[in-house]
Write an enzyme that holds these catalytic residues in place. Sequence first.
Site, PDB file in Angstrom:
ATOM      1  CG  ASP A 117      -1.598  -1.158   1.617  1.00  0.00           C
ATOM      2  OD1 ASP A 117      -1.539  -2.125   0.863  1.00  0.00           O
ATOM      3  OD2 ASP A 117      -2.237  -1.169   2.681  1.00  0.00           O
ATOM      4  CD  GLU A 138      -7.159  -4.985   4.062  1.00  0.00           C
ATOM      5  OE1 GLU A 138      -6.588  -5.728   4.864  1.00  0.00           O
ATOM      6  OE2 GLU A 138      -6.863  -4.966   2.848  1.00  0.00           O
TER       7      GLU A 138
HETATM    8  C1  FRU Z   1      -3.990  -3.544   2.762  1.00  0.00           C
HETATM    9  C2  FRU Z   1      -3.375  -3.992   4.074  1.00  0.00           C
HETATM   10  C3  FRU Z   1      -3.723  -3.003   5.170  1.00  0.00           C
HETATM   11  C4  FRU Z   1      -2.619  -3.210   6.157  1.00  0.00           C
HETATM   12  C5  FRU Z   1      -1.438  -3.475   5.256  1.00  0.00           C
HETATM   13  C6  FRU Z   1      -0.422  -4.427   5.819  1.00  0.00           C
HETATM   14  O1  FRU Z   1      -3.334  -4.007   1.644  1.00  0.00           O
HETATM   15  O2  FRU Z   1      -3.820  -5.292   4.388  1.00  0.00           O
HETATM   16  O3  FRU Z   1      -5.013  -3.184   5.711  1.00  0.00           O
HETATM   17  O4  FRU Z   1      -2.422  -2.104   6.975  1.00  0.00           O
HETATM   18  O5  FRU Z   1      -1.960  -3.997   4.048  1.00  0.00           O
HETATM   19  O6  FRU Z   1       0.714  -4.487   5.020  1.00  0.00           O
END
Ligand code: FRU
Length: 537
Positions: free
Chosen positions: A53, A235
Amino acid sequence: MKRNKLSVGQKFLLLSISLTLITSAMTVVAEEIYHEKHRPQFHYSPHQQWMNDPNGMVYYEGEYHLFYQYNPYNNIWGPMHWGHAVSKNMLNWEELPIALFPDNHGAIFSGSAVIDWKNTSGFGTTKNPPMVAIFTYHDHLAENLKQKTYQTQGLAYSLDKGRSWTKYEGNPVLTSPDIPDFRDPKVSWYEPGKKWIMTLAVKDRISFYSSKNLKNWTHESDFGQGIGGHGGVWECPDLIKMKVKGTDEEKYVLLVSINPGGPNGGSGTQYFVGDFDGKEFVLETGFSELLASDVDTSPELIKDGIWLDYGTDNYAGVTWADVPATDERKLFIGWMNNWQYANKLPTNRWRGAMTIPRELQLVKAKQGYRVYSVPVAEIENQHELLESNENLVVKKHLDVTKALGLDTVTQRTTLSVDLQKAKVLRVIVENDKDRLIFTIDRNKKQFQLDRSASGIVDFDSMFSQIQLAPLVDDVGMFTMDFFVDESSIEIFVNNGQTVFTSLLFPESPYQRVLLETDDTVLLKSAVGYGIEPLWIK
Ligand code: FRU
């Protein structure tokens, strides 16, 4: 054992030869990086190892900051850090050292960053306002011990334009009631209430919290249980105040990433349009019914949500904070990937790239409020117009690349077509072995993207599945803006009304764009552009 003694001169010679060899070997390595097979040339990817992300996207003193989920030890997901890059134009990126490392509260999951202009946190001064990162701590140890509160929110600040960071000694600042999925805080300043609003993903809903100082948070409300797509966990939300294009009307757009349960499998990003009063997000009246009018055309495509992008590979995207008020754009970047196969992509030194930066626009369309995505205008400064052609009558088949006098697929190709009586138009991007097919199917009222023979596809069975999007407002005219990089295609149809972002791994670069149709169509214009590699900086 007898050794031959070397004279001082010989030793010096040997030393300088070895130094020359080492330096030239280093040059070779430096040249190879960023030119490996499938390495994106105009999309950000870290020079090595794993990225997911985008995080902490904030603009400050002429720089766009891009932090991101980063594992420095491996090319698969692992202990999360915040990697860091900066850019003056969102296109030419300079990778900086890692910004945030895990500590005794846990690994550093996704979150946001703001400039605390009024120094509400007290971390800086109003003269030198702190850049504050608000992120999720994920405590793997507590998770293994089956505790429920292993995700908490923490703060860190920088007083030197994001170059060095100090964690707040009062961390964590927000602990979950007892829900394990409690993450990805996106914070913004809410001027009418003179307070910060945190938009947080909590399992199957979004929780809003408020704070006067970024340190003490009060729960305000929840949104989303039973509304929209719920095929997976929620998310990476973003609450964005947007002007409806061409008017002064303001609405709030709530982006919510969801995994799995995306429109074409695995990860996806849905959105909601409504109002926000500093406490509650209230969905636009009729938003779900308006959604139902799309459902009439192709129910199986919608999966209970309205989606930002129908391609499989645009996830966890959010917008930049603190873009100067004179620039009213909402600037977005997503992670060009899908959790379904992210850890298996056929790249080695690095794994993961971002989408091209986009401007999100809120449009009052026939079906209701819709969010369109268009490539940021800055791309035009990195452009070279290669060739263009106009008003070509296509009788069932046309080699567009040839018609442009080119011998390879350009990084950007813009096609504008009048389908007239034709019901099906296929745009084929191919080399002698691999082909990708994008179809406008007016009979089925669908767009289809078929990458099943586009190159390397066998690392995951979902990768070959056809991606679909509903075709709404069919007036027979289509503009298609294709961005083709070494391992991706982004297709913006009708000024960003429908978008497909999709990874591809051709064995060798694509050579041609072809059109195929069931009747005569008019290719009103075809334009090919080259885009400068972002690494040249
Ligand atoms: C989304 C996610 C978020 C989390 C991160 C962990 O892709 O699952 O919810 O904070 O990646 O790397």
